[in-house]
Structure formats: C-alpha cells, structure tokens
Write a protein that holds these residues in place. Sequence first.
Motif, short mmCIF file in Angstrom:
data_model
loop_
_atom_site.label_atom_id
_atom_site.label_comp_id
_atom_site.label_asym_id
_atom_site.label_seq_id
_atom_site.Cartn_x
_atom_site.Cartn_y
_atom_site.Cartn_z
N PHE A 34 0.75 -1.33 0.06
CA PHE A 34 -0.02 0.17 -0.07
C PHE A 34 0.95 1.08 0.04
O PHE A 34 1.25 1.57 1.17
CB PHE A 34 -0.93 -0.18 1.07
N GLY A 35 1.10 1.89 -1.28
CA GLY A 35 2.02 2.98 -1.30
C GLY A 35 3.45 2.92 -0.91
O GLY A 35 3.91 1.48 -0.89
N ASP A 36 4.18 3.82 -0.81
CA ASP A 36 5.69 3.62 -0.53
C ASP A 36 5.75 3.47 0.83
O ASP A 36 5.20 4.22 1.63
CB ASP A 36 6.23 4.87 -0.88
N LYS B 239 0.41 1.62 6.74
CA LYS B 239 -0.91 2.30 6.88
C LYS B 239 -1.95 1.88 5.97
O LYS B 239 -1.58 2.06 4.79
CB LYS B 239 -0.40 3.74 6.94
N LEU C 37 -12.43 7.60 2.03
CA LEU C 37 -11.11 7.23 1.12
C LEU C 37 -11.69 6.36 0.21
O LEU C 37 -12.38 5.09 0.75
CB LEU C 37 -10.20 6.86 1.80
N ARG D 224 -10.34 6.49 8.82
CA ARG D 224 -10.72 6.38 10.39
C ARG D 224 -10.00 7.58 11.13
O ARG D 224 -10.78 8.42 11.94
CB ARG D 224 -10.69 5.17 11.14
N ALA D 225 -8.79 7.47 10.69
CA ALA D 225 -8.04 8.59 11.69
C ALA D 225 -8.38 10.16 11.31
O ALA D 225 -8.51 10.60 12.28
CB ALA D 225 -6.62 8.22 11.35
N ARG D 226 -8.63 10.21 9.81
CA ARG D 226 -8.93 11.41 9.52
C ARG D 226 -10.42 11.90 9.42
O ARG D 226 -10.93 12.97 9.35
CB ARG D 226 -8.39 11.74 8.21
N GLY D 227 -11.15 10.98 9.61
CA GLY D 227 -12.84 11.10 9.72
C GLY D 227 -12.93 11.54 8.15
O GLY D 227 -14.19 12.31 8.00
N LYS D 228 -12.35 10.90 7.22
CA LYS D 228 -12.73 11.21 5.63
C LYS D 228 -13.06 10.13 5.14
O LYS D 228 -12.85 8.77 5.76
CB LYS D 228 -11.44 11.85 5.11
N GLU E 294 -7.76 2.40 7.72
CA GLU E 294 -7.17 3.20 8.85
C GLU E 294 -6.90 4.54 8.70
O GLU E 294 -7.43 5.47 9.68
CB GLU E 294 -5.85 2.48 9.13
N ILE E 295 -6.52 5.11 7.76
CA ILE E 295 -6.24 6.54 7.25
C ILE E 295 -7.48 7.15 7.50
O ILE E 295 -7.76 8.47 8.06
CB ILE E 295 -5.44 6.81 6.06
#
Lengths: 429, 199
Positions: free
Chosen positions: A337-339, A403, A416, A410-414, A407-408
Amino acid sequence: MSVCRPVRCLFASASLSKPSASAAPKRSFHASAPRAARKRRPHYPSIKAEDLKLLNQAAETQYPKYDTSETALLEKRYTPAQIAAIKAAETAIDSRDLLTQSSRRTDPWLLPYEDDMSEVDPVTDHAEKLDPSDIPGSHDFQDVNEEERDEAITFIANENLAKMFPDGLPEGELSVETQRQLEEAMGTAVTQAVLDPRASFRVKNRHAAAALSDPRHSIVMPDIPRIDNRMVRQTRRLSSEEAEDPRQKRLLQYLNWDKTKLRSIKVKTLVVHGVTNQTRMGKIRSMYYLTIAGNQAGLLGVGEGKSVEPDEGRKQSVMAAIRNMRPIPRYENRTTFGDLECKVGATKVQLFARPPGFGLRVQHLIFEIARAAGLQDLAARTPRSRNKMNVIKATWEALCNQKLPDEIARARGKKLVDVRKVYYGGSVH
Amino acid sequence: MSLVNLAHVCSHLQNASKARLGLTSIPVSKMHVNLMLGLQREGFISSVTLGGTTPPTPFLLQDQIDPEEHSDMAQKLAAEPWAAYPSAESPSGNLLGGREISYNVKVPQNPARRRLWLGLKYWNNEPVLKNMKLVSKPTRRLWLTSEDLGRITRTREAAYVKGLTHPGECMFLTTDRGILEARECVERKLGGMALCRVY
C-alpha cells in the motif's frame, strides 16, 4: 666452458666401464623403477586357444546364423533393402560378444517385447496397445448374476490352483509348512479369481472374453515405475521413521497447526556467519543464522538463531522465523500500500508500490522476502548501509507496519475510496 | 510572504506530533490560518483557534452529565434511539444532554502576541499528521499547472515534484482561489504555487 661437461664425462666413463646389451640406461636419477622394468599387463584377458574354440562353438549354438529356410521366411516379410540392413546388423555384432557381454532377462517382470533398455525411445518403447476393432466378432457382454459369479469364481480358482500345483494338491497328513503354503495358495487363487473379469461378465465371443483379461486392452495406464536405486533408498524416509522434533512439536502446539500446514511454509536462510565470544577461557565460536519464513500469501516472519552446533542454530532460526510470522497487508495481493520506508541502525530501506506486471525489481535479500510474503510488484532502494541483517529486518518492519487506507480514513474522519477497485468493479484480483 | 515561517511550522507540527502533544501553537499569518483550515478540512488536525500566549480553554463538545442522569438517558435511548440525533424541535440540544459550550477566547490586541492554537490528532497510538514538508522552498518556488497536478495526484512525477505515492498523502497549494488541496485543484482545474505535502 660449460659446467655440465665434466659431469657428463663422469657418467660416460661409468657407462663405458660396464657396457650392457640393453639400450636402457643402467643408472637412473629417479627412485621409481624405469618404465621397461615395470611389469606389463595386457589390457584384455588372455584367452587360451582352447577356450576360444569353446566360445566359438557356444556362440554358434546360442546365436546361430540364419539358414536358408529362415532367409526364405524373411524374404516373405521384408523388402530386399530391409534384409540387407538385417544382414549388415548380423555381421556387425559378433555373436561371441553377445554371449560374453549380454544377458537375457528371465525374471518375472520381463517386458512382453524386446528391448535392451539402454535408452528410452518415445516412439517404440510403449507397451503394445489394442483397441476394440482388434477383437473379431461381437463385443457384447452381460453382467453375471450371483450364482453365475460364484460358479465362475470357483472355476477360475480351481484353474489357478491347478496351475500352482501341476502335480495335484498335496493329500493326507500335511506338515505345518505345507499346510501354510496350501492355505496361502488357496487365498491367492480365490483373490485372483475374484479380480478376474470372467467372474464379473458373461461373454459369448471367445476373443472378447480373452480381451477382458488381456493387459494390451486395458485402458488403465501402467503405474509409474518405482525408481529403486541406492540413492533413492538412502534418501527415502517414512513418516514413522522421522524423529519427532520436540521444538517442532512445541511450535505446532503454539501455532495450533498440523504438520501439513507447516510443510507449506517456505523457509530460507539468508544470512550465515560465525561469531566468537571472547571469555577468560578463550574464544567460543558459534554460528549465527537469519532465516525468513513465509506462506507466499501474506504471512512473513524473520528469525535468528545462534549456537555452537551449526545445525542447532539453523533449526533455532527456522523455528523462530515461523513463530514470528506476521500478516503483511498486500494491495490487490501483489504489491504494497503505497511507498514504505523503514530505518534499522544505519540501514534505510525504501519500498515502492508498482503497477501489475512490474515484477520484483529489488536486491536479492528483499527479493527473497517479497517472494516469501507473496508480493509480485515491487521496487526498492537501500540508499544507506546495506548490512544484510538490517536490510532484512528493516524490510520486514516496513512491510508489517503499513498504513492501510481504511485506517487513514478512520483517523482523519474522511471517506477514502480505492479508485482502481471502483473503476474495475472490484475485479482487479 | 516568506516560506521560512511555514518551514518552521512544518517542523514544529512534526515535532509536536512526535511528542504526542494535544495542543500546540504556531505564529499567526493569513497563510498559516488558511493552510491550517485546509489541514483541518482534510482531517489532519482537530481544531484551529486564534488565541494569546496561553492556551485557550479546552474545546469540549459536551459538558459532563451526572451518573444518575446516565441511567435515565440509557432508558430513554433504548426506547427512542433516534433521540440521539438533533431534530427540528431541538436543533442544538439533543437527548444526550450535551450542550455545546463555546468559551470566549481572549485574543490579545497586540498582533505580535497572537498565536494560532491547533489541536493535534492521534489514532491507534499513532499521530495522524506524521510528516509535513515544504515543496516550494524560500529560495525556489514551484508553480504547478492543473495538468501537472493531475499527474502528481496519480502518483507520477511532474515539474520536478514527486507524485503523492504515500497512502493518504496530501499536497497544499496556494492559488488565486485560496489555499487548496491538490486534488481539489485538479477538480477545479486550478494551478498554483505548491506549499507543502502532508501524510
């Protein structure tokens, strides 16, 4: 003036003083005996003339030349060119060689066709096969009923027994050994009779009945030959013979796995080196092992082991690697997942997610790790130190601590969204 | 408009996150305020408050309720679960009894004594904002077109700016429509000067 000359003069006077008939020099500068003095042995055994005569006679009787009646028969079957080839072959092979070097097979597993088996020819070396068109007459058959079956079994068993005891069954008071043999033979005869197709089918046509028990008509492929040689016998191990490793047993209990699952784990030792511990008594040398383990589907572990006994250390590291296996999140089951980036000591490892079909364009250690984890598309850089142990640990850390998009979110409340997944309707993997 | 201050802000936010601070302050400027509001919109920080040298009173969504009220509320909610949400009759107050309290924050008259107070976020024992770096530097500004941004948001490199390859990575730009996130710029076909990238 040469220094050699007086020496030569000295030798010359010596040889002159004792002239000899042989041309070989008497004096030698070597400890080994001269070549001529060594006992010469012929490369082939000397055969006496009488033996040779006997051999000739035996060869002639065993492998006689074609006589006129046989050549006449050959002419009926073969063309003149083929006959010429046969004759050439006959003259090329000495019948005495055949007698001394070849042997005829007489064992029960003798093949039903002629072959020297020195090499396998894919065209000719097939067992002979016949198909239904080779059976003259009708191919009809019926299943037998109970009575017919019993009758047939009795008949065939008797037939088999008659083959085994051509002089008739032993009668009267029997010894224990004979009694046992007789019982065994009867058992075999009945088993063979039950397996005989004549006990299961009723066939009017004699040829069709024969075809039922003819192996050439069988559609079942013969078993793959069991290769049996010294090498195989030494390496073959039965599961019962295998020593129960207490460490492995504990590991299986810990993981709540069975042995088959453990066998599916790919294990590779990537780092081996010796280490020494300096004590009052002196240096204690031991071996260090670093092993990775993975199931090639998102589980990866790294284990270290160290012991004075090399095998012990290796086992330790393997068990530790399997015990330490952790899940690796994989994007579309192929890449990360990404770098990712992780630093262990002076080693920094950067991992880059790549598109499908990119492959594993990474250095060898990361390649092995990616393969064990089941990653297929990855690029990597190790811009700083390339210490093998730290590269492996950093890669493992990076892969474990990814990450995840949810999870991101949930953490940011956005919210994705994986655009690729949406675009391809979730059919990317 | 110096980027030096912004560079300091970036480093400070990273350090504050590493130190697991709940609240931190940065110097006030129009660009900082707009950027921080952008960060809040993207969910990197929880609150942006203008205040003085001392931190403002902690922002509370609800005031605490008594334990006796708790059981009453639980019973009511079991009967009418929809009462948890605000309705037309009581837009602010709901059954949970929470009344949003907004304290009046004293902002100093002297602009030099003003600070921008930011609430930092953490999730699963990890800071939400872990990395924040300048793209344009004080000595080298970078302007990106909307085409460049399209490539960058699709993880490709454009105009000497690396793609947004980390999961959830954002880049903020200052445009003639204010400070916007790179994806927003692509949506609105806007270009601008790249400020910083955050993940």
